[in-house]
Design a protein around this motif. Sequence first.
Motif, short mmCIF file in Angstrom:
data_model
loop_
_atom_site.label_atom_id
_atom_site.label_comp_id
_atom_site.label_asym_id
_atom_site.label_seq_id
_atom_site.Cartn_x
_atom_site.Cartn_y
_atom_site.Cartn_z
N PHE A 1 18.83 -34.75 -50.72
CA PHE A 1 18.64 -33.31 -50.91
C PHE A 1 18.67 -32.58 -49.58
O PHE A 1 19.32 -31.52 -49.44
CB PHE A 1 17.31 -33.05 -51.63
CG PHE A 1 17.08 -31.60 -51.96
CD1 PHE A 1 17.56 -31.06 -53.13
CD2 PHE A 1 16.37 -30.78 -51.08
CE1 PHE A 1 17.34 -29.72 -53.44
CE2 PHE A 1 16.16 -29.44 -51.38
CZ PHE A 1 16.64 -28.91 -52.56
N ALA A 2 17.97 -33.12 -48.58
CA ALA A 2 17.95 -32.48 -47.26
C ALA A 2 19.36 -32.43 -46.66
O ALA A 2 19.76 -31.42 -46.07
CB ALA A 2 17.01 -33.26 -46.33
N HIS A 3 20.12 -33.51 -46.84
CA HIS A 3 21.49 -33.55 -46.33
C HIS A 3 22.36 -32.50 -47.01
O HIS A 3 23.14 -31.79 -46.34
CB HIS A 3 22.06 -34.95 -46.53
CG HIS A 3 23.47 -35.10 -46.07
ND1 HIS A 3 23.83 -35.03 -44.74
CD2 HIS A 3 24.64 -35.29 -46.77
CE1 HIS A 3 25.14 -35.18 -44.63
NE2 HIS A 3 25.65 -35.34 -45.84
N LYS A 4 22.22 -32.36 -48.32
CA LYS A 4 23.04 -31.39 -49.05
C LYS A 4 22.63 -29.97 -48.68
O LYS A 4 23.47 -29.05 -48.63
CB LYS A 4 22.91 -31.63 -50.55
CG LYS A 4 23.53 -32.95 -51.00
CD LYS A 4 23.30 -33.22 -52.47
CE LYS A 4 23.78 -34.62 -52.86
NZ LYS A 4 25.21 -34.81 -52.66
N TRP A 5 21.34 -29.77 -48.44
CA TRP A 5 20.87 -28.44 -48.02
C TRP A 5 21.52 -28.05 -46.69
O TRP A 5 21.99 -26.92 -46.53
CB TRP A 5 19.35 -28.46 -47.91
CG TRP A 5 18.73 -27.15 -47.54
CD1 TRP A 5 18.64 -26.60 -46.29
CD2 TRP A 5 18.15 -26.20 -48.43
NE1 TRP A 5 18.01 -25.38 -46.34
CE2 TRP A 5 17.71 -25.11 -47.64
CE3 TRP A 5 17.94 -26.17 -49.80
CZ2 TRP A 5 17.08 -24.00 -48.20
CZ3 TRP A 5 17.30 -25.06 -50.36
CH2 TRP A 5 16.89 -24.01 -49.57
N MET A 6 21.52 -28.98 -45.74
CA MET A 6 22.13 -28.70 -44.44
C MET A 6 23.65 -28.51 -44.56
O MET A 6 24.23 -27.67 -43.86
CB MET A 6 21.79 -29.82 -43.47
CG MET A 6 20.31 -29.86 -43.06
SD MET A 6 19.93 -31.08 -41.78
CE MET A 6 20.18 -32.62 -42.69
N GLN A 7 24.28 -29.27 -45.44
CA GLN A 7 25.71 -29.10 -45.67
C GLN A 7 26.03 -27.70 -46.18
O GLN A 7 26.97 -27.05 -45.70
CB GLN A 7 26.21 -30.13 -46.69
CG GLN A 7 26.57 -31.48 -46.12
CD GLN A 7 27.21 -32.36 -47.18
OE1 GLN A 7 26.74 -32.47 -48.31
NE2 GLN A 7 28.30 -33.00 -46.82
N ALA A 8 25.26 -27.24 -47.15
CA ALA A 8 25.50 -25.92 -47.73
C ALA A 8 25.32 -24.83 -46.68
O ALA A 8 26.10 -23.87 -46.62
CB ALA A 8 24.55 -25.69 -48.91
N ARG A 9 24.31 -24.98 -45.82
CA ARG A 9 24.09 -23.99 -44.78
C ARG A 9 25.22 -24.01 -43.75
O ARG A 9 25.67 -22.96 -43.30
CB ARG A 9 22.76 -24.25 -44.08
CG ARG A 9 21.54 -23.99 -44.96
CD ARG A 9 20.27 -23.96 -44.15
NE ARG A 9 20.28 -22.88 -43.18
CZ ARG A 9 19.29 -22.61 -42.33
NH1 ARG A 9 18.21 -23.38 -42.32
NH2 ARG A 9 19.37 -21.62 -41.48
N ALA A 10 25.69 -25.20 -43.40
CA ALA A 10 26.76 -25.30 -42.42
C ALA A 10 28.06 -24.69 -42.96
O ALA A 10 28.85 -24.13 -42.19
CB ALA A 10 26.99 -26.77 -42.05
N LEU A 11 28.26 -24.78 -44.27
CA LEU A 11 29.47 -24.24 -44.89
C LEU A 11 29.30 -22.80 -45.35
O LEU A 11 30.23 -22.22 -45.92
CB LEU A 11 29.86 -25.11 -46.09
CG LEU A 11 30.27 -26.55 -45.77
CD1 LEU A 11 30.43 -27.36 -47.06
CD2 LEU A 11 31.56 -26.59 -44.95
#
Length: 295
Positions: free
Chosen positions: A124-134
Motif C-alpha cells: 500500500f505504501a509503495h502504491k501510494w508513493m507511485q500515485a504521488r510520483a505520477l
Amino acid sequence: MVPPPFLKRLSAWLAIAAAVSILVSIAISQILLAVAVAVLLLSGLPLRWPRIAIPLGLFLLWTLLSLAFSPDPAGGLTQVRKMVVFITLLTVFSAVRSIRDVGVLTIAWAGVGTYTAVVGLSQFAHKWMQARALHRDFYYFYLDQRITGLTDHWMTFSGQQLYLLLMLLAFLLFAPATKRRAWAAAVCAVVICTALYLSYARMAMIAAAVCGIYLLWRWRRWAVAAVPLLLIAAYFLGPPSFRERVNSIRHPDPKADSNDFRVIVWRTGWEMIKAHPLFGVGPEQIARKEVFFAY
C-alpha cells in the motif's frame, strides 16, 4: 504392532503446518497435507468427523451431480480435483486434539497472517508513493491494483485477513489466554485489521463489521455500543480515498466501481437458478459465453 507415540505428535504438527502454510503457498500446504494424512493413518489415531461433515458431504455430492448434468462435464473437472482440500478439515480435526495444539495453531495462523498483512501494508505504501510520483488520483490509481499480500488477488487477500481477524477477535474475547499472549494477539489483530481496512474490499469490511458485532454481542452486549464510534472514526480519520470507497456503495462511479457489474451478475445468476433450479448449470460453466449470455 503398536504405532510409536511420536507418530501421533508428528501427525498433529504436520496437520498444523498444512493448515498454516496455506496462507503462504498452496503447493507447500498440499504436500504437507498429503504427508499429514499418511502419518495420521499410520499413527493409529481414530478419524474424527466434525459436525459439519454431513452438510459438507451433501454439498460435495450435489456438486458432482451438478457436474454430471452440466453441458460440459470435462470442463468442470478442475473443481473435482480441488475437493481434496476438504481433507484438511478431517485431518486437523483428527490430529489436533489438545487445547495446547489448538493454541499453537491459532498462534501460528496469527503470526503468518500478520506477516502477510505487513507485506500488504508495504505494498500500500509503495502504491501510494507511485500515485504521488505520477500525479495521479490515488483512488482511481489504486482500485485495479490493490494490495494482495502473498496472494495473487486482492479479494483472496481480503478474505484471508477477514478470517484471521475474526479468529483473533474470538481468541481475545473467549480464550483463557495469558496477558502476554493477549497483548501479542491484540497487536496481530490491529495489524491485520489495518491491512483489511486498506484493501478497500467493501464486502469483506462489511462482513468484518457484522461478524464483529455478533462476537461482541456474545461476549458483552454493552460492548456493541462502541461499534458505531469505531466505524465513524474509521470513516473520518482514514484517507480521503477510503471515504470515497465507502461513498461508492451508494454513489458509484460507473467508470471505476463494480456496483453495476454486481447487479448484472446477480440478475444473471437468478435467471440461471430459475432455469436450472435443481442442479444449476454445473461447475466452471458460468464463465462460458454461451451460458452466461444466454441469461
